[in-house]
Write a protein that holds these residues in place. Structure first.
Motif, PDB file in Angstrom:
ATOM      1  N   GLY A   1     -30.873  92.582  21.544  1.00 40.47           N
ATOM      2  CA  GLY A   1     -31.000  93.529  23.163  1.00 40.47           C
ATOM      3  C   GLY A   1     -32.470  93.394  24.030  1.00 40.47           C
ATOM      4  N   THR A   2     -33.334  92.895  23.604  1.00 37.67           N
ATOM      5  CA  THR A   2     -34.432  92.875  24.420  1.00 37.67           C
ATOM      6  C   THR A   2     -33.906  91.787  25.474  1.00 37.67           C
ATOM      7  N   ARG A   3     -33.848  92.043  26.938  1.00 38.15           N
ATOM      8  CA  ARG A   3     -33.549  91.610  28.325  1.00 38.15           C
ATOM      9  C   ARG A   3     -34.625  90.178  28.386  1.00 38.15           C
ATOM     10  N   VAL A   4     -34.041  88.972  28.707  1.00 39.84           N
ATOM     11  CA  VAL A   4     -35.252  87.856  28.827  1.00 39.84           C
ATOM     12  C   VAL A   4     -34.386  86.741  29.079  1.00 39.84           C
ATOM     13  N   VAL A   5     -35.413  85.678  29.832  1.00 32.75           N
ATOM     14  CA  VAL A   5     -34.734  85.271  30.683  1.00 32.75           C
ATOM     15  C   VAL A   5     -35.059  84.049  29.705  1.00 32.75           C
ATOM     16  N   VAL A   6     -34.704  82.778  29.388  1.00 34.61           N
ATOM     17  CA  VAL A   6     -34.288  81.327  29.147  1.00 34.61           C
ATOM     18  C   VAL A   6     -34.225  79.831  29.218  1.00 34.61           C
ATOM     19  N   ARG A   7     -35.193  79.524  29.782  1.00 39.16           N
ATOM     20  CA  ARG A   7     -35.193  78.211  30.782  1.00 39.16           C
ATOM     21  C   ARG A   7     -34.710  77.134  29.658  1.00 39.16           C
ATOM     22  N   HIS A   8     -33.588  76.386  30.140  1.00 38.49           N
ATOM     23  CA  HIS A   8     -32.705  75.099  28.990  1.00 38.49           C
ATOM     24  C   HIS A   8     -33.192  74.543  29.498  1.00 38.49           C
ATOM     25  N   ARG A   9     -32.741  72.728  28.826  1.00 37.27           N
ATOM     26  CA  ARG A   9     -32.348  71.970  29.671  1.00 37.27           C
ATOM     27  C   ARG A   9     -30.630  71.381  29.635  1.00 37.27           C
ATOM     28  N   ILE A  10     -29.940  71.125  30.592  1.00 33.56           N
ATOM     29  CA  ILE A  10     -28.884  70.231  31.254  1.00 33.56           C
ATOM     30  C   ILE A  10     -28.746  69.630  31.432  1.00 33.56           C
ATOM     31  N   SER A  11     -27.511  69.019  31.763  1.00 30.87           N
ATOM     32  CA  SER A  11     -27.669  67.324  32.377  1.00 30.87           C
ATOM     33  C   SER A  11     -27.747  67.344  33.490  1.00 30.87           C
ATOM     34  N   GLY A  12     -28.637  66.398  33.732  1.00 32.24           N
ATOM     35  CA  GLY A  12     -29.643  66.928  35.293  1.00 32.24           C
ATOM     36  C   GLY A  12     -30.484  67.680  35.400  1.00 32.24           C
ATOM     37  N   GLY A  13     -31.094  68.295  34.286  1.00 31.37           N
ATOM     38  CA  GLY A  13     -31.974  68.837  35.008  1.00 31.37           C
ATOM     39  C   GLY A  13     -32.566  69.998  33.919  1.00 31.37           C
ATOM     40  N   PHE A  14     -32.855  71.854  34.868  1.00 29.49           N
ATOM     41  CA  PHE A  14     -32.904  72.562  34.031  1.00 29.49           C
ATOM     42  C   PHE A  14     -32.456  74.143  34.493  1.00 29.49           C
ATOM     43  N   THR A  15     -31.978  74.825  33.834  1.00 31.78           N
ATOM     44  CA  THR A  15     -31.201  76.214  34.300  1.00 31.78           C
ATOM     45  C   THR A  15     -31.375  77.147  33.373  1.00 31.78           C
ATOM     46  N   ASP A  16     -31.679  78.254  34.095  1.00 27.80           N
ATOM     47  CA  ASP A  16     -32.023  79.751  33.591  1.00 27.80           C
ATOM     48  C   ASP A  16     -30.855  80.674  32.904  1.00 27.80           C
ATOM     49  N   SER A  17     -31.229  81.051  31.937  1.00 24.27           N
ATOM     50  CA  SER A  17     -30.412  82.706  31.789  1.00 24.27           C
ATOM     51  C   SER A  17     -30.948  83.175  31.111  1.00 24.27           C
ATOM     52  N   LEU A  18     -30.429  85.161  32.115  1.00 23.00           N
ATOM     53  CA  LEU A  18     -31.141  85.645  32.680  1.00 23.00           C
ATOM     54  C   LEU A  18     -29.837  86.869  31.752  1.00 23.00           C
TER      55      LEU A  18
ATOM     56  N   ARG B   1     -26.590  87.391  27.759  1.00 18.83           N
ATOM     57  CA  ARG B   1     -25.687  88.218  27.745  1.00 18.83           C
ATOM     58  C   ARG B   1     -26.196  88.369  29.390  1.00 18.83           C
ATOM     59  N   THR B   2     -25.570  87.436  29.786  1.00 22.40           N
ATOM     60  CA  THR B   2     -25.734  87.332  31.101  1.00 22.40           C
ATOM     61  C   THR B   2     -24.517  88.123  32.048  1.00 22.40           C
ATOM     62  N   ARG B   3     -24.576  88.739  33.770  1.00 18.88           N
ATOM     63  CA  ARG B   3     -23.923  88.969  34.144  1.00 18.88           C
ATOM     64  C   ARG B   3     -22.214  88.182  34.527  1.00 18.88           C
ATOM     65  N   ARG B   4     -22.331  86.600  33.863  1.00 18.30           N
ATOM     66  CA  ARG B   4     -21.370  86.195  33.766  1.00 18.30           C
ATOM     67  C   ARG B   4     -20.560  86.015  32.960  1.00 18.30           C
ATOM     68  N   GLY B   5     -21.405  86.879  31.860  1.00 18.74           N
ATOM     69  CA  GLY B   5     -20.769  86.420  30.427  1.00 18.74           C
ATOM     70  C   GLY B   5     -21.772  85.838  28.948  1.00 18.74           C
ATOM     71  N   ASP B   6     -21.886  85.011  28.342  1.00 15.06           N
ATOM     72  CA  ASP B   6     -22.754  84.802  27.593  1.00 15.06           C
ATOM     73  C   ASP B   6     -22.562  83.527  27.530  1.00 15.06           C
ATOM     74  N   ASP B   7     -24.170  83.211  28.294  1.00 14.06           N
ATOM     75  CA  ASP B   7     -24.719  81.745  27.720  1.00 14.06           C
ATOM     76  C   ASP B   7     -25.570  81.673  26.166  1.00 14.06           C
ATOM     77  N   VAL B   8     -24.433  80.531  25.465  1.00 16.47           N
ATOM     78  CA  VAL B   8     -24.934  79.838  23.954  1.00 16.47           C
ATOM     79  C   VAL B   8     -25.802  78.549  24.146  1.00 16.47           C
ATOM     80  N   VAL B   9     -27.343  78.823  24.206  1.00 17.32           N
ATOM     81  CA  VAL B   9     -28.105  78.299  24.244  1.00 17.32           C
ATOM     82  C   VAL B   9     -28.801  77.448  22.965  1.00 17.32           C
ATOM     83  N   ARG B  10     -28.107  76.404  23.041  1.00 15.55           N
ATOM     84  CA  ARG B  10     -29.244  75.370  21.508  1.00 15.55           C
ATOM     85  C   ARG B  10     -30.773  75.454  21.705  1.00 15.55           C
ATOM     86  N   LEU B  11     -31.508  76.160  20.680  1.00 17.28           N
ATOM     87  CA  LEU B  11     -32.766  76.292  20.813  1.00 17.28           C
ATOM     88  C   LEU B  11     -33.726  74.678  21.078  1.00 17.28           C
ATOM     89  N   ASP B  12     -33.354  73.307  20.540  1.00 17.71           N
ATOM     90  CA  ASP B  12     -33.542  72.398  21.408  1.00 17.71           C
ATOM     91  C   ASP B  12     -33.590  71.980  22.435  1.00 17.71           C
TER      92      ASP B  12
END
Length: 84
Positions: free
Chosen positions: A14-31, A45-56
Motif C-alpha cells: 500500500g506504500t506509494r512508490v516509484v519504481v524505475r525498470h528496464r524495458i526494451s529500448g530503455g527505462f520507464t517508471d511505474s508510479l 497499481r498505477t492510474r492506468r492499471g497494475d504494472d507487474v515488474v520483474r525485480l531483476d
C-alpha cells in the motif's frame, strides 16, 4: 548500500512508490501503490492499471508522498458572457 529490491521488501503493501525498470529500448517508471511483492516480481497499481515488474529489471525505487487531490473538471461556459 540497500538494493532497490531490498528496499521494496522492507515497505508495507500500500506504500506509494516509484519504481524505475528496464524495458526494451530503455527505462520507464511505474508510479503508484505497492500491491504485492514476491521473490521475483512486484506489482505497482498505477492510474492506468497494475504494472507487474520483474525485480531483476528494477534499477531504482523510492517512496513518494501521496498523490495530490484531483482537480475538479472544468465546466463549460453557459453562454451568458462573451465568447473567448
Amino acid at each position: 548500500m540497500q538494493t532497490p529490491g531490498e528496499l521494496l521488501a522492507t515497505l508495507p503493501l500500500g506504500t506509494r512508490v516509484v519504481v524505475r525498470h528496464r524495458i526494451s529500448g530503455g527505462f520507464t517508471d511505474s508510479l503508484g501503490d505497492l500491491m504485492s511483492l514476491d521473490a521475483s516480481t512486484c506489482t505497482v497499481r498505477t492510474r492506468r492499471g497494475d504494472d507487474v515488474v520483474r525485480l531483476d529489471d528494477v534499477t531504482a525505487a523510492k517512496t513518494v508522498p501521496p498523490a495530490p487531490p484531483r482537480r475538479a473538471p472544468r465546466r463549460r461556459p453557459t453562454g451568458d458572457g462573451p465568447d473567448r
